[in-house]
Design a protein around this motif. Structure first.
Motif, PDB file in Angstrom:
ATOM      1  N   PRO A 219       0.761  -1.190  -0.069  1.00 15.51           N
ATOM      2  CA  PRO A 219      -0.068   0.096  -0.097  1.00 15.51           C
ATOM      3  C   PRO A 219       0.728   1.363   0.024  1.00 15.51           C
ATOM      4  CG  PRO A 219      -0.009  -0.885   2.116  1.00 15.51           C
ATOM      5  CD  PRO A 219       0.665  -1.857   1.514  1.00 15.51           C
ATOM      6  N   ARG A 220       0.361   2.376  -0.647  1.00 22.47           N
ATOM      7  CA  ARG A 220       1.285   3.557  -0.582  1.00 22.47           C
ATOM      8  C   ARG A 220       0.645   4.385   0.354  1.00 22.47           C
ATOM      9  NH1 ARG A 220       0.298   3.272  -7.204  1.00 22.47           N
ATOM     10  NH2 ARG A 220       1.727   1.493  -7.746  1.00 22.47           N
ATOM     11  N   SER A 221       1.354   5.585   0.616  1.00 26.92           N
ATOM     12  CA  SER A 221       1.006   6.618   1.554  1.00 26.92           C
ATOM     13  C   SER A 221       1.493   8.062   0.806  1.00 26.92           C
ATOM     14  CB  SER A 221       1.862   6.481   2.945  1.00 26.92           C
ATOM     15  OG  SER A 221       1.589   7.605   3.835  1.00 26.92           O
ATOM     16  N   ASN A 222       0.578   9.039   1.326  1.00 27.68           N
ATOM     17  CA  ASN A 222       0.709  10.265   0.555  1.00 27.68           C
ATOM     18  C   ASN A 222       1.924  10.912   1.467  1.00 27.68           C
ATOM     19  OD1 ASN A 222      -0.705  10.917   2.883  1.00 27.68           O
ATOM     20  ND2 ASN A 222      -2.390  11.735   1.793  1.00 27.68           N
ATOM     21  N   ALA A 223       2.197  10.331   2.650  1.00 25.30           N
ATOM     22  CA  ALA A 223       3.537  10.750   3.444  1.00 25.30           C
ATOM     23  C   ALA A 223       4.615  10.503   2.886  1.00 25.30           C
ATOM     24  CB  ALA A 223       3.159  10.482   4.822  1.00 25.30           C
ATOM     25  N   LEU A 224       4.931   9.611   2.002  1.00 22.43           N
ATOM     26  CA  LEU A 224       6.203   9.174   1.271  1.00 22.43           C
ATOM     27  C   LEU A 224       6.669  10.313   0.304  1.00 22.43           C
ATOM     28  CD1 LEU A 224       5.497   5.520   0.530  1.00 22.43           C
ATOM     29  CD2 LEU A 224       6.848   6.328   2.185  1.00 22.43           C
ATOM     30  N   PRO A 225       7.987  10.831   0.436  1.00 21.67           N
ATOM     31  CA  PRO A 225       8.624  11.774  -0.245  1.00 21.67           C
ATOM     32  C   PRO A 225       8.342  11.501  -1.751  1.00 21.67           C
ATOM     33  CG  PRO A 225      10.098  11.081   1.390  1.00 21.67           C
ATOM     34  CD  PRO A 225       9.097  10.195   1.411  1.00 21.67           C
ATOM     35  N   GLU A 226       8.255  10.085  -2.467  1.00 20.05           N
ATOM     36  CA  GLU A 226       8.291   9.772  -3.871  1.00 20.05           C
ATOM     37  C   GLU A 226       6.715   9.823  -4.256  1.00 20.05           C
ATOM     38  OE1 GLU A 226       9.043   5.724  -1.649  1.00 20.05           O
ATOM     39  OE2 GLU A 226       9.345   7.717  -1.333  1.00 20.05           O
ATOM     40  N   PHE A 227       5.769   9.940  -3.131  1.00 18.20           N
ATOM     41  CA  PHE A 227       4.495  10.108  -3.548  1.00 18.20           C
ATOM     42  C   PHE A 227       4.385  11.704  -3.498  1.00 18.20           C
ATOM     43  CE2 PHE A 227       0.040  10.560  -3.051  1.00 18.20           C
ATOM     44  CZ  PHE A 227      -0.629   9.506  -3.259  1.00 18.20           C
ATOM     45  N   ALA A 228       4.842  12.334  -2.860  1.00 17.73           N
ATOM     46  CA  ALA A 228       4.588  13.789  -3.069  1.00 17.73           C
ATOM     47  C   ALA A 228       5.371  14.277  -4.281  1.00 17.73           C
ATOM     48  CB  ALA A 228       4.892  14.699  -1.896  1.00 17.73           C
ATOM     49  N   GLN A 229       6.557  13.559  -4.635  1.00 19.63           N
ATOM     50  CA  GLN A 229       7.166  14.174  -5.926  1.00 19.63           C
ATOM     51  C   GLN A 229       6.351  14.026  -7.298  1.00 19.63           C
ATOM     52  OE1 GLN A 229      10.873  12.340  -5.250  1.00 19.63           O
ATOM     53  NE2 GLN A 229      11.500  13.260  -3.575  1.00 19.63           N
TER      54      GLN A 229
END
Length: 241
Positions: A219-229
């Protein structure tokens, strides 16, 4: 089941809505189609569903031209469109009955998919008794009950509140990972696309402006730097004139 869209164009009243759109979808792949209102997303989905025909170009599934609707391609709309005079299990059983199953077998199939979406306890309820999120889960169950290879979803969570929407995203991924249909999911939300997709097609002015591969594990999290990037990279494409 593989899908190929090749140089598809579609217009209304002299205005081009889609211009030479091309892409492929591999078996079991989750594709999000992202873009502003009026960019042609829903028209594209209706063409793939077989509700419309392209002015030029081709849409093929396993090499066969799409000539009309098919049980192999089920659609989930933003509005759930449940029959208000049927209870929940009979709403879900409707597709299998149309396909020739007897009522008992169709209801058994319906219950199987209601269990999958966690709604077997409300099978005998009427649609007006359910919340918006529950109605959309019924809509997903109804689409899956036809046994599609390709699930087409036109902003299915767009009318839901934020918490329900996030819950539905998790539920959809759980169902997809279990059944593994190919999914084409239309959304306005960049973060929703990044959370869900294997690939994201960004549409602008009737064209595929950019394709993004999403390599993050689930699962993915919008707290991850790569998600925000990735969100920022997609945002830059959408805002670029």
């Amino acid at each position: 089941m593989s899908l190929a869209v090749q140089n598809v164009e579609k217009g209304y009243g002299g205005r081009k809505v889609l211009q030479k759109v091309s892409f492929t979808v591999q078996p079991n792949e989750f594709i999000c189609i992202l873009g502003h209102s009026g960019c042609g997303k829903s028209t594209l989905l209706n063409l793939i569903a077989g509700f419309l025909q392209p002015d030029s170009g081709s849409i093929t599934v396993n090499g066969e031209n799409v000539k009309g609707p098919s049980k192999a391609r089920s659609v989930v709309f933003q509005e759930h469109a449940l029959f208000p005079w049927y209870n929940i299990v009979d709403n879900v059983a409707f597709g299998p009955i149309v396909q020739g199953k007897g009522k008992t077998a169709a209801r058994e199939t319906a219950m199987e998919y209601l269990r999958l979406v966690g709604l077997e306890d409300v099978a005998e309820s009427m649609p007006e008794q359910l919340s918006g999120g529950m109605k959309q889960r019924v809509g997903i169950a109804r689409a899956l009950a036809s046994g599609p290879d390709i699930l087409l979803m036109d902003e299915p969570f767009g009318a839901l509140d934020v918490l329900t929407r996030e819950m539905m995203q998790k539920e959809l991924l759980r169902i997809w990972l279990e059944l593994k249909p190919s999914v084409l999911f239309i959304t306005h939300s960049i973060s929703e696309a990044v959370y869900l997709a294997d690939r994201i097609l960004v549409m602008k002015n009737g064209e595929v402006a950019k394709v993004f591969e999403v390599s993050m594990s689930r699962p993915r999290s919008n707290a991850l730097p790569e998600f925000a990037q990735l969100v920022q990279r997609i945002q830059s494409v959408l805002t670029l004139e």
